[in-house]
Design a protein around this motif. Structure first.
Motif, short mmCIF file in Angstrom:
data_model
loop_
_atom_site.label_atom_id
_atom_site.label_comp_id
_atom_site.label_asym_id
_atom_site.label_seq_id
_atom_site.Cartn_x
_atom_site.Cartn_y
_atom_site.Cartn_z
N GLN A 159 0.80 -1.22 0.00
CA GLN A 159 0.00 0.00 0.00
C GLN A 159 0.84 1.27 0.00
O GLN A 159 0.44 2.29 -0.57
CB GLN A 159 -0.92 0.00 1.23
CG GLN A 159 -1.89 -1.16 1.28
CD GLN A 159 -2.78 -1.22 0.06
OE1 GLN A 159 -3.49 -0.26 -0.26
NE2 GLN A 159 -2.76 -2.34 -0.64
N ASP A 160 2.00 1.20 0.64
CA ASP A 160 2.82 2.41 0.78
C ASP A 160 4.28 2.01 0.90
O ASP A 160 4.65 1.29 1.85
CB ASP A 160 2.39 3.20 2.03
CG ASP A 160 3.30 4.37 2.30
OD1 ASP A 160 3.61 5.12 1.35
OD2 ASP A 160 3.72 4.54 3.46
N ASP B 287 6.15 0.04 4.12
CA ASP B 287 6.74 -1.28 3.90
C ASP B 287 8.24 -1.26 4.19
O ASP B 287 8.77 -2.21 4.79
CB ASP B 287 6.48 -1.76 2.47
CG ASP B 287 5.08 -2.31 2.29
OD1 ASP B 287 4.40 -2.58 3.30
OD2 ASP B 287 4.65 -2.48 1.13
N ALA B 288 8.93 -0.21 3.77
CA ALA B 288 10.37 -0.12 4.03
C ALA B 288 10.63 -0.03 5.53
O ALA B 288 11.61 -0.62 6.03
CB ALA B 288 10.95 1.10 3.32
N ARG B 289 9.78 0.66 6.24
CA ARG B 289 9.94 0.75 7.70
C ARG B 289 9.77 -0.62 8.34
O ARG B 289 10.50 -0.98 9.27
CB ARG B 289 8.94 1.75 8.27
CG ARG B 289 9.12 2.04 9.76
CD ARG B 289 8.10 3.04 10.26
NE ARG B 289 8.15 4.28 9.50
CZ ARG B 289 7.13 4.77 8.81
NH1 ARG B 289 5.98 4.12 8.77
NH2 ARG B 289 7.26 5.90 8.15
N ARG B 290 8.82 -1.40 7.86
CA ARG B 290 8.61 -2.74 8.39
C ARG B 290 9.84 -3.62 8.15
O ARG B 290 10.28 -4.35 9.04
CB ARG B 290 7.38 -3.37 7.71
CG ARG B 290 7.11 -4.83 8.06
CD ARG B 290 6.63 -5.00 9.48
NE ARG B 290 6.01 -6.32 9.67
CZ ARG B 290 5.60 -6.79 10.83
NH1 ARG B 290 5.76 -6.07 11.93
NH2 ARG B 290 5.04 -7.98 10.92
N VAL B 291 10.42 -3.54 6.96
CA VAL B 291 11.61 -4.32 6.65
C VAL B 291 12.77 -3.89 7.55
O VAL B 291 13.52 -4.74 8.07
CB VAL B 291 11.99 -4.18 5.16
CG1 VAL B 291 13.30 -4.90 4.88
CG2 VAL B 291 10.88 -4.72 4.27
N ALA B 292 12.91 -2.60 7.75
CA ALA B 292 13.98 -2.11 8.63
C ALA B 292 13.79 -2.60 10.06
O ALA B 292 14.77 -2.95 10.74
CB ALA B 292 14.00 -0.58 8.60
N SER C 59 13.99 -11.96 2.35
CA SER C 59 13.32 -11.83 1.06
C SER C 59 12.01 -11.08 1.29
O SER C 59 11.47 -11.06 2.40
CB SER C 59 13.05 -13.21 0.42
OG SER C 59 12.08 -13.93 1.15
N LEU C 60 11.52 -10.45 0.22
CA LEU C 60 10.33 -9.60 0.32
C LEU C 60 9.21 -10.19 -0.52
O LEU C 60 9.44 -10.65 -1.64
CB LEU C 60 10.65 -8.19 -0.17
CG LEU C 60 11.88 -7.50 0.44
CD1 LEU C 60 12.10 -6.14 -0.19
CD2 LEU C 60 11.74 -7.39 1.95
N ASP C 61 7.98 -10.15 0.01
CA ASP C 61 6.85 -10.70 -0.73
C ASP C 61 5.60 -9.83 -0.54
O ASP C 61 4.88 -9.97 0.44
CB ASP C 61 6.56 -12.13 -0.25
CG ASP C 61 5.54 -12.84 -1.14
OD1 ASP C 61 5.10 -12.24 -2.13
OD2 ASP C 61 5.19 -13.99 -0.83
N PRO C 62 5.33 -8.94 -1.52
CA PRO C 62 4.10 -8.14 -1.45
C PRO C 62 2.85 -8.87 -1.93
O PRO C 62 1.76 -8.30 -1.88
CB PRO C 62 4.41 -6.96 -2.39
CG PRO C 62 5.88 -7.01 -2.64
CD PRO C 62 6.25 -8.45 -2.54
N ASN C 63 2.98 -10.11 -2.42
CA ASN C 63 1.81 -10.88 -2.87
C ASN C 63 0.88 -10.06 -3.77
O ASN C 63 -0.31 -9.89 -3.47
CB ASN C 63 1.02 -11.42 -1.69
CG ASN C 63 1.71 -12.59 -1.01
OD1 ASN C 63 2.22 -12.44 0.10
ND2 ASN C 63 1.75 -13.75 -1.65
N GLU C 64 1.43 -9.51 -4.86
CA GLU C 64 0.65 -8.76 -5.86
C GLU C 64 0.15 -7.41 -5.35
O GLU C 64 -0.73 -6.80 -5.96
CB GLU C 64 -0.55 -9.56 -6.35
CG GLU C 64 -0.27 -10.98 -6.81
CD GLU C 64 -1.53 -11.68 -7.28
OE1 GLU C 64 -1.98 -11.44 -8.42
OE2 GLU C 64 -2.08 -12.48 -6.48
N GLY C 65 0.70 -6.93 -4.23
CA GLY C 65 0.12 -5.77 -3.57
C GLY C 65 0.34 -4.44 -4.26
O GLY C 65 -0.47 -3.52 -4.10
N TYR C 66 1.43 -4.29 -5.02
CA TYR C 66 1.72 -3.01 -5.65
C TYR C 66 1.04 -2.90 -7.01
O TYR C 66 1.02 -3.85 -7.79
CB TYR C 66 3.23 -2.82 -5.80
CG TYR C 66 3.91 -2.42 -4.52
CD1 TYR C 66 3.94 -1.09 -4.11
CD2 TYR C 66 4.49 -3.38 -3.68
CE1 TYR C 66 4.54 -0.72 -2.92
CE2 TYR C 66 5.09 -3.03 -2.49
CZ TYR C 66 5.11 -1.69 -2.11
OH TYR C 66 5.69 -1.32 -0.93
#
Length: 428
Positions: free
Chosen positions: A231-232, A236-241, A258-265
């Motif tokens: 969504q943003d 998302d970057a803050r969550r990864v950090a 690894s990162l997985d937005p599951n089609e979110g963007y």
């Protein structure tokens, strides 16, 4: 014609309802339950030898059929019905090898989904949902074929450079959207969602949710997959950090994410923004690859995909439903492919061959695989030459009781690894 060719003499599908202890939240969807489809076949080779084979698949409605006017129950019922129909159709195929038999079955599924299974409201089933139904039958056929030959399936495949199976699999831990990182979380009732659950609480409701830090300390895990909202990019970057900070304070040496937005963007530009934010943070050194950031039906954007791939390898997952998708994904600029046992052994092996022929990268991931499905997925991950060897094993987090019948070496994580077990006839 080969002596190992088989015909399917008997086939039957059964189904097991799996309820998660707490929901797994993805981008725009929540998984709190799914159906485990198990298909058993009797295969006969050209010498008349009979062998029993079994295969499984996770029929995940929110992941494979997320948007629909049909209820969850109607979609689940349609996927079950298709599994049963494909199992019955297998009796009319062959003799042949499992790739030929399963190609016959796949030929009856339409490119945009299986219109014969419409949930009673005229809505065609998406190709990815049909792939999961086919996967259980496909896996059972491969298992029966290899058991009839009395050899591990991977030793029978011709033209695949597989090498020696690995005896240890490093486990990849999943951090779902909203999963706690440092302090225990509450087992929350899932919110209603058009893309996922309908608000029913099918998991455990008592007790805290174990945080990431506790998992890392208890099991020595060093590989993590982070589910993103899509969504943003900033959020998302803050969550990864935040995840990376927990990893850095945990034992085990070098950690990967690894990162997985599951089609979110919705757009490639937002994905590029996410990666550029992360590239300026300490978390960047731990990142390995990005799974399916865009919707499976997004318009092709090769230039945008190249901008993403220039920053971090980007792998197709939900966009891969059948062998016919492989050339298109290569043209669209994906860096690699996610292989899933739930989509069937045939597609897994064909995907590996295509990737190697076209310079793409490969990893094995899976849904919340339990029981027979987990055993198969682990054996597949151990056998294939992968660019990233970490094995996604999230059923120990969300549905551990569903694995009670499996051997301890497969379900118990020690020093960050599980033991898939020795190779034996079949795929399990």
């Amino acid at each position: 014609m080969r002596s190992t060719d088989i015909a399917i003499r008997e086939a039957a599908a059964t189904f097991r309802d799996i309820e998660l202890d707490h929901p797994l939240r993805l981008a725009g969807a929540t998984v709190d339950r799914f159906t485990l489809a198990i298909v058993k076949v009797t295969a006969e080779d050209r010498a008349g030898r009979l062998a029993c084979g079994q295969g499984a698949s996770v029929l995940s409605v929110p992941w494979s059929w997320p948007v629909s006017r049909l209820s969850w129950a109607a979609r689940d019922l349609a996927m079950r019905a298709l599994t049963e129909r494909l199992a019955a159709t297998a009796l009319t195929t062959g003799p042949g090898d499992p790739f030929a038999i399963c190609a016959e079955l796949a030929a009856g599924l339409t490119p945009k989904g299986d219109g014969a299974q419409d949930g009673g409201d005229g809505e065609p089933m998406p190709a990815l949902a049909a792939a999961l139904a086919l996967g259980a039958v496909d896996n059972a056929v491969h298992d029966g074929w290899a058991r009839a030959a009395r050899r591990p399936a991977t030793s029978l495949y011709e033209g695949f450079a597989l090498g020696r199976p690995r005896h240890l699999l490093p486990v990849q831990h999943v951090v779902g959207v909203g999963d706690p990182l440092e302090s225990p979380g509450r087992r929350a009732r899932p919110e209603p969602s058009a893309r996922g659950t309908e608000g029913r609480d099918h998991g455990g409701t008592a007790g805290p949710v174990r945080p990431l830090r506790a998992w890392l300390r208890a099991e020595g895990i060093t590989h993590v997959k982070v589910k993103l909202t899509g969504q943003d990019p900033v959020t998302d970057a803050r969550r990864v950090a935040d995840v990376h900070r927990v990893l850095r304070r945990s034992p085990g040496g070098h950690h990967t994410i690894s990162l997985d937005p599951n089609e979110g963007y919705a757009e490639t530009s937002a994905v590029v923004e996410l990666l550029d934010i992360l590239r300026a943070s300490p978390a960047w050194e731990a990142l390995t690859y990005l799974e399916q950031p865009l919707p499976r039906d997004a318009p092709p954007d090769p230039d945008g995909m190249r901008r993403i791939a220039d920053r971090l390898p980007v792998l197709a997952d939900e966009s891969l439903a059948a062998e016919r998708d492989l050339p298109r994904l290569t043209e669209e600029g994906w860096s690699g492919l996610v292989v899933k046992a739930a989509r069937g052994q045939s597609l897994a092996m064909r995907s590996l061959a295509h990737a190697r022929d076209h310079g793409l990268r490969v990893t094995v991931q899976d849904l919340t695989a339990v029981d027979v499905a987990l055993a198969h997925s682990a054996r597949l991950a151990a056998a294939l030459p992968l660019d990233w060897p970490a094995f996604e094993y999230n059923s120990r987090q969300y549905a551990p009781r569903a694995n009670d019948g499996l051997p301890g070496h497969l379900v118990q994580v020690r020093q960050g690894h599980i033991v898939p077990g020795p190779a034996r006839p079949g795929i399990l």
